[in-house]
Design a protein around this motif. Sequence first.
Motif, PDB file in Angstrom:
ATOM      1  N   GLN A 170     -20.445  11.089  -1.847  1.00 23.86           N
ATOM      2  CA  GLN A 170     -21.430  10.423  -0.995  1.00 23.86           C
ATOM      3  C   GLN A 170     -22.839  10.576  -1.566  1.00 23.86           C
ATOM      4  OE1 GLN A 170     -20.775   8.346   1.486  1.00 23.86           O
ATOM      5  NE2 GLN A 170     -18.604   8.709   1.049  1.00 23.86           N
ATOM      6  N   GLU A 171     -23.111  11.725  -2.177  1.00 23.02           N
ATOM      7  CA  GLU A 171     -24.417  11.926  -2.813  1.00 23.02           C
ATOM      8  C   GLU A 171     -24.600  10.961  -3.980  1.00 23.02           C
ATOM      9  OE1 GLU A 171     -24.586  16.731  -1.779  1.00 23.02           O
ATOM     10  OE2 GLU A 171     -24.160  16.038  -3.817  1.00 23.02           O
ATOM     11  N   PHE A 172     -23.530  10.738  -4.740  1.00 30.06           N
ATOM     12  CA  PHE A 172     -23.616   9.809  -5.869  1.00 30.06           C
ATOM     13  C   PHE A 172     -23.802   8.378  -5.362  1.00 30.06           C
ATOM     14  CE2 PHE A 172     -21.908   9.547 -10.481  1.00 30.06           C
ATOM     15  CZ  PHE A 172     -22.903   8.632 -10.802  1.00 30.06           C
ATOM     16  N   ILE A 173     -23.072   8.015  -4.312  1.00 28.95           N
ATOM     17  CA  ILE A 173     -23.221   6.674  -3.738  1.00 28.95           C
ATOM     18  C   ILE A 173     -24.653   6.462  -3.255  1.00 28.95           C
ATOM     19  CG2 ILE A 173     -22.543   5.207  -1.794  1.00 28.95           C
ATOM     20  CD1 ILE A 173     -19.712   6.403  -2.084  1.00 28.95           C
ATOM     21  N   LEU A 174     -25.231   7.490  -2.642  1.00 28.02           N
ATOM     22  CA  LEU A 174     -26.624   7.393  -2.197  1.00 28.02           C
ATOM     23  C   LEU A 174     -27.553   7.179  -3.385  1.00 28.02           C
ATOM     24  CD1 LEU A 174     -28.626   7.578   0.166  1.00 28.02           C
ATOM     25  CD2 LEU A 174     -28.723  10.054  -0.223  1.00 28.02           C
ATOM     26  N   THR A 204     -33.177   6.030  -8.607  1.00 32.03           N
ATOM     27  CA  THR A 204     -33.657   5.330  -9.797  1.00 32.03           C
ATOM     28  C   THR A 204     -32.751   5.683 -10.970  1.00 32.03           C
ATOM     29  OG1 THR A 204     -35.095   7.162 -10.473  1.00 32.03           O
ATOM     30  CG2 THR A 204     -36.023   5.533  -8.942  1.00 32.03           C
ATOM     31  N   ASP A 205     -32.931   4.992 -12.088  1.00 31.38           N
ATOM     32  CA  ASP A 205     -32.158   5.334 -13.283  1.00 31.38           C
ATOM     33  C   ASP A 205     -32.341   6.812 -13.631  1.00 31.38           C
ATOM     34  OD1 ASP A 205     -31.168   2.807 -13.564  1.00 31.38           O
ATOM     35  OD2 ASP A 205     -32.584   2.181 -15.118  1.00 31.38           O
ATOM     36  N   GLU A 206     -33.566   7.290 -13.487  1.00 31.10           N
ATOM     37  CA  GLU A 206     -33.865   8.684 -13.834  1.00 31.10           C
ATOM     38  C   GLU A 206     -33.169   9.659 -12.897  1.00 31.10           C
ATOM     39  OE1 GLU A 206     -37.724  11.687 -14.331  1.00 31.10           O
ATOM     40  OE2 GLU A 206     -38.015   9.543 -13.979  1.00 31.10           O
ATOM     41  N   THR A 207     -33.236   9.403 -11.584  1.00 31.08           N
ATOM     42  CA  THR A 207     -32.617  10.338 -10.644  1.00 31.08           C
ATOM     43  C   THR A 207     -31.098  10.296 -10.742  1.00 31.08           C
ATOM     44  OG1 THR A 207     -32.634   8.719  -8.819  1.00 31.08           O
ATOM     45  CG2 THR A 207     -34.554  10.174  -9.052  1.00 31.08           C
ATOM     46  N   ARG A 208     -30.544   9.107 -11.007  1.00 35.37           N
ATOM     47  CA  ARG A 208     -29.088   9.021 -11.176  1.00 35.37           C
ATOM     48  C   ARG A 208     -28.644   9.762 -12.424  1.00 35.37           C
ATOM     49  NH1 ARG A 208     -29.971   3.919  -8.692  1.00 35.37           N
ATOM     50  NH2 ARG A 208     -30.604   2.935 -10.651  1.00 35.37           N
ATOM     51  N   SER A 209     -29.400   9.611 -13.508  1.00 36.73           N
ATOM     52  CA  SER A 209     -29.070  10.312 -14.746  1.00 36.73           C
ATOM     53  C   SER A 209     -29.144  11.822 -14.547  1.00 36.73           C
ATOM     54  CB  SER A 209     -30.033   9.874 -15.856  1.00 36.73           C
ATOM     55  OG  SER A 209     -29.779  10.578 -17.050  1.00 36.73           O
ATOM     56  N   ARG A 210     -30.174  12.274 -13.846  1.00 41.81           N
ATOM     57  CA  ARG A 210     -30.328  13.705 -13.592  1.00 41.81           C
ATOM     58  C   ARG A 210     -29.201  14.231 -12.710  1.00 41.81           C
ATOM     59  NH1 ARG A 210     -34.710  13.886 -10.410  1.00 41.81           N
ATOM     60  NH2 ARG A 210     -36.000  13.286 -12.181  1.00 41.81           N
ATOM     61  N   PHE A 211     -28.815  13.442 -11.704  1.00 46.63           N
ATOM     62  CA  PHE A 211     -27.752  13.864 -10.795  1.00 46.63           C
ATOM     63  C   PHE A 211     -26.429  14.031 -11.539  1.00 46.63           C
ATOM     64  CE2 PHE A 211     -24.263  12.889  -7.859  1.00 46.63           C
ATOM     65  CZ  PHE A 211     -24.488  13.837  -6.874  1.00 46.63           C
ATOM     66  N   LEU A 245     -14.968   6.681  -7.375  1.00 44.93           N
ATOM     67  CA  LEU A 245     -16.071   5.732  -7.264  1.00 44.93           C
ATOM     68  C   LEU A 245     -15.757   4.447  -8.021  1.00 44.93           C
ATOM     69  CD1 LEU A 245     -19.295   7.931  -7.595  1.00 44.93           C
ATOM     70  CD2 LEU A 245     -18.388   6.813  -5.560  1.00 44.93           C
ATOM     71  N   THR A 246     -15.101   4.589  -9.170  1.00 46.46           N
ATOM     72  CA  THR A 246     -14.712   3.404  -9.941  1.00 46.46           C
ATOM     73  C   THR A 246     -13.779   2.519  -9.127  1.00 46.46           C
ATOM     74  OG1 THR A 246     -14.935   4.575 -12.052  1.00 46.46           O
ATOM     75  CG2 THR A 246     -13.552   2.610 -12.040  1.00 46.46           C
ATOM     76  N   ASP A 299     -22.255  -6.175  -7.283  1.00 44.46           N
ATOM     77  CA  ASP A 299     -22.557  -6.221  -8.718  1.00 44.46           C
ATOM     78  C   ASP A 299     -23.730  -5.306  -9.057  1.00 44.46           C
ATOM     79  OD1 ASP A 299     -20.522  -7.975  -9.143  1.00 44.46           O
ATOM     80  OD2 ASP A 299     -21.777  -9.771  -9.222  1.00 44.46           O
ATOM     81  N   ILE A 300     -24.690  -5.203  -8.144  1.00 45.88           N
ATOM     82  CA  ILE A 300     -25.844  -4.339  -8.392  1.00 45.88           C
ATOM     83  C   ILE A 300     -25.400  -2.886  -8.526  1.00 45.88           C
ATOM     84  CG2 ILE A 300     -27.960  -3.397  -7.394  1.00 45.88           C
ATOM     85  CD1 ILE A 300     -28.366  -6.129  -8.482  1.00 45.88           C
ATOM     86  N   LEU A 301     -24.536  -2.424  -7.614  1.00 43.61           N
ATOM     87  CA  LEU A 301     -24.074  -1.036  -7.674  1.00 43.61           C
ATOM     88  C   LEU A 301     -23.215  -0.802  -8.909  1.00 43.61           C
ATOM     89  CD1 LEU A 301     -23.204  -0.163  -3.960  1.00 43.61           C
ATOM     90  CD2 LEU A 301     -25.331   0.185  -5.220  1.00 43.61           C
ATOM     91  N   ARG A 302     -22.388  -1.782  -9.267  1.00 44.31           N
ATOM     92  CA  ARG A 302     -21.573  -1.639 -10.479  1.00 44.31           C
ATOM     93  C   ARG A 302     -22.467  -1.534 -11.713  1.00 44.31           C
ATOM     94  NH1 ARG A 302     -18.546  -6.348  -8.213  1.00 44.31           N
ATOM     95  NH2 ARG A 302     -16.806  -5.510  -7.000  1.00 44.31           N
ATOM     96  N   THR A 303     -23.504  -2.364 -11.745  1.00 43.96           N
ATOM     97  CA  THR A 303     -24.429  -2.346 -12.877  1.00 43.96           C
ATOM     98  C   THR A 303     -25.133  -0.999 -12.988  1.00 43.96           C
ATOM     99  OG1 THR A 303     -24.814  -4.720 -12.650  1.00 43.96           O
ATOM    100  CG2 THR A 303     -26.441  -3.466 -13.901  1.00 43.96           C
ATOM    101  N   ARG A 304     -25.591  -0.483 -11.869  1.00 45.58           N
ATOM    102  CA  ARG A 304     -26.270   0.811 -11.880  1.00 45.58           C
ATOM    103  C   ARG A 304     -25.316   1.924 -12.309  1.00 45.58           C
ATOM    104  NH1 ARG A 304     -29.416   0.063  -6.060  1.00 45.58           N
ATOM    105  NH2 ARG A 304     -31.031  -1.369  -6.819  1.00 45.58           N
ATOM    106  N   PHE A 305     -24.074   1.840 -11.864  1.00 45.96           N
ATOM    107  CA  PHE A 305     -23.064   2.836 -12.223  1.00 45.96           C
ATOM    108  C   PHE A 305     -22.825   2.818 -13.731  1.00 45.96           C
ATOM    109  CE2 PHE A 305     -18.429   4.132 -12.225  1.00 45.96           C
ATOM    110  CZ  PHE A 305     -18.647   5.448 -11.844  1.00 45.96           C
ATOM    111  N   ILE A 306     -22.658   1.620 -14.294  1.00 40.71           N
ATOM    112  CA  ILE A 306     -22.439   1.497 -15.735  1.00 40.71           C
ATOM    113  C   ILE A 306     -23.643   2.017 -16.514  1.00 40.71           C
ATOM    114  CG2 ILE A 306     -22.267  -0.184 -17.621  1.00 40.71           C
ATOM    115  CD1 ILE A 306     -20.421  -1.832 -15.889  1.00 40.71           C
TER     116      ILE A 306
END
Length: 202
Positions: free
Chosen positions: A70-74, A80-87, A108-109, A118-125
């Motif tokens: 759930q934290e990753f989904i949030l 942001t790209d930076e916070t997702r990368s850090r997480f 999650l996949t 598509d936005i969430l998939r793009t951010r995940f990739i």
Amino acid sequence: MLNILPMTLKGWQAALLISSPHEKGYSEPQVAQIRVVRVLTSSGDTLSDIYTLLNDSWHYRPSGWEARRQEFILQLKSGTDETRSRFLWELYSSYSPGDVRTFILLPLTDGLCQKGSDILRTRFITCLVSHINRLSQTGVGDSITLPLLDIVKTVKLHLPSFICREPSTGTRISMLNSSKRHDSGERAFWKPDTPVKSKEVL
């Protein structure tokens, strides 16, 4: 050792779950403690949760993998790209790569491929690509990075053609929903600017 990355061991040391190795490496008692922490982290609890369990079990309250997902989904929705990368980097600093892949990335996949936008998939990739590049710079082997590439390819199949920005340079690139290999080899999934009818995702 136990398929645990050096960065993960350092994370456990910083969380006071294990002690630093001696000059000749970890002693047998230290290895035994590492095995204990390895088992405890497989539940998905935070390192803080595990520290409480080991040192003040009366106040221990489990959280587990669902909380991490759930934290990753949030992060995918609001970060942001930076916070997702850090997480994601912090996940790899807290848990074994196999557990992160099995209990967080693969579920999650599945969810993103079935009903994600598509936005969430793009951010995940984008997050995974950035993470793969960062892991590669640390010298980890293919056994760690190739499973992540497989996840990227799986999610990419559920995306239309689109243009985004390469995470490390900000260069505009086109990601095509295609199983064809590019000239640079099988691992290449970023393709330089190509005229395509698509919307820009930033």
